[in-house]
Scaffold this motif. Structure first.
Motif, PDB file in Angstrom:
ATOM      1  N   ARG A 205       0.834  -1.207   0.000  1.00 39.57           N
ATOM      2  CA  ARG A 205       0.000   0.000   0.000  1.00 39.57           C
ATOM      3  C   ARG A 205       0.868   1.257   0.000  1.00 39.57           C
ATOM      4  O   ARG A 205       0.607   2.200  -0.738  1.00 39.57           O
ATOM      5  N   ARG A 206       1.917   1.257   0.822  1.00 41.54           N
ATOM      6  CA  ARG A 206       2.783   2.440   0.880  1.00 41.54           C
ATOM      7  C   ARG A 206       3.459   2.688  -0.459  1.00 41.54           C
ATOM      8  O   ARG A 206       3.545   3.829  -0.925  1.00 41.54           O
TER       9      ARG A 206
ATOM     10  N   ASP B 247       0.926   4.126  -2.893  1.00 44.82           N
ATOM     11  CA  ASP B 247       0.650   5.526  -2.569  1.00 44.82           C
ATOM     12  C   ASP B 247       1.817   6.421  -2.988  1.00 44.82           C
ATOM     13  O   ASP B 247       1.609   7.515  -3.534  1.00 44.82           O
TER      14      ASP B 247
ATOM     15  N   ALA C  13       1.732   9.459  -5.694  1.00 43.49           N
ATOM     16  CA  ALA C  13       2.183  10.795  -5.287  1.00 43.49           C
ATOM     17  C   ALA C  13       3.259  11.299  -6.242  1.00 43.49           C
ATOM     18  O   ALA C  13       3.297  12.494  -6.583  1.00 43.49           O
TER      19      ALA C  13
ATOM     20  N   ARG D 265      -6.539   0.671   6.610  1.00 40.26           N
ATOM     21  CA  ARG D 265      -6.526   1.056   5.198  1.00 40.26           C
ATOM     22  C   ARG D 265      -5.763   0.029   4.369  1.00 40.26           C
ATOM     23  O   ARG D 265      -6.190  -0.363   3.283  1.00 40.26           O
TER      24      ARG D 265
END
Length: 201
Positions: free
Chosen positions: A56-57, A60, A64, A128
């Motif tokens: 997930r990181r 993301d 970004a 999340r």
């Protein structure tokens, strides 16, 4: 415990660069992050929870990065060319991003299920991560939609907006093909410039 969480994710990512995910031990990740193994389990629940949070990181961070590149240019063609170049280099440099974009997970990588998993975590960030993870098609759509929003002017007609959406989809898919088969001289950006219709608003 955001600082501990980030330290643990950094430690897990570094461990993954040295050995396959199956050989990464939770105790080693905790030690490398400078926290107890109990803190690691409190934060992620399990090795699967750590894997999901790591994926997930990276997703993301990838999105970004797309946003940063799109915001760095004003000319639509250059925005899309720079985005394509960044997408390809980011995927080449990060095996988790490459796997998320292509759906090709090697035995060295964690491969968490894309579907949501039941979460009992009290940590919002982990809840999340326990939600659905993006599939390759999801990531293509997310990047395309960001590109469309960045290049579509306020005065664009419906027909122009449709053409821009097609152009952005082309850029994203061309970029993905370059992850698997890197282009020669000129790189991805030049391929995109040649493939885009003229003019791009």
């Amino acid at each position: 415990m955001p600082a501990a969480r980030e330290s643990l994710l950094d430690a897990a990512y570094k461990a993954l660069a040295r050995r396959s995910w199956s050989a990464v031990r939770m105790v080693d990740v905790a030690a490398a992050a400078g926290v107890s193994r109990q803190t690691l389990y409190n934060e992620f629940g399990s090795k699967e929870g750590l894997a999901r949070a790591l994926v997930r990181r990276e997703a993301d961070g990838y999105l970004a990065g797309v946003d940063r590149v799109l915001a760095a240019h004003t000319d639509a063609r250059e925005r899309l060319a720079a985005t394509a170049e960044w997408m390809t280099s980011a995927a080449r440099g990060n095996p988790l991003v490459r796997a998320m974009l292509t759906g090709c997970w090697s035995e060295r990588l964690p491969m968490p299920t894309l579907a949501a998993v039941p979460s009992t975590s009290a940590v919002p960030a982990q809840r999340r991560a326990d939600g659905p993870l993006p599939s390759p098609a999801d990531l293509v759509s997310l990047v395309r939609d960001r590109a469309v929003a960045a290049v579509t002017g306020a005065g664009a007609t419906k027909a122009e907006a449709v053409e821009l959406a097609r152009a952005c989809e082309l850029v994203v898919r061309l970029s993905l093909s370059c992850v698997a088969a890197p282009p020669g001289q000129g790189g991805v950006a030049e391929l995109v410039r040649q493939a885009l219709p003229r003019p791009v608003r």
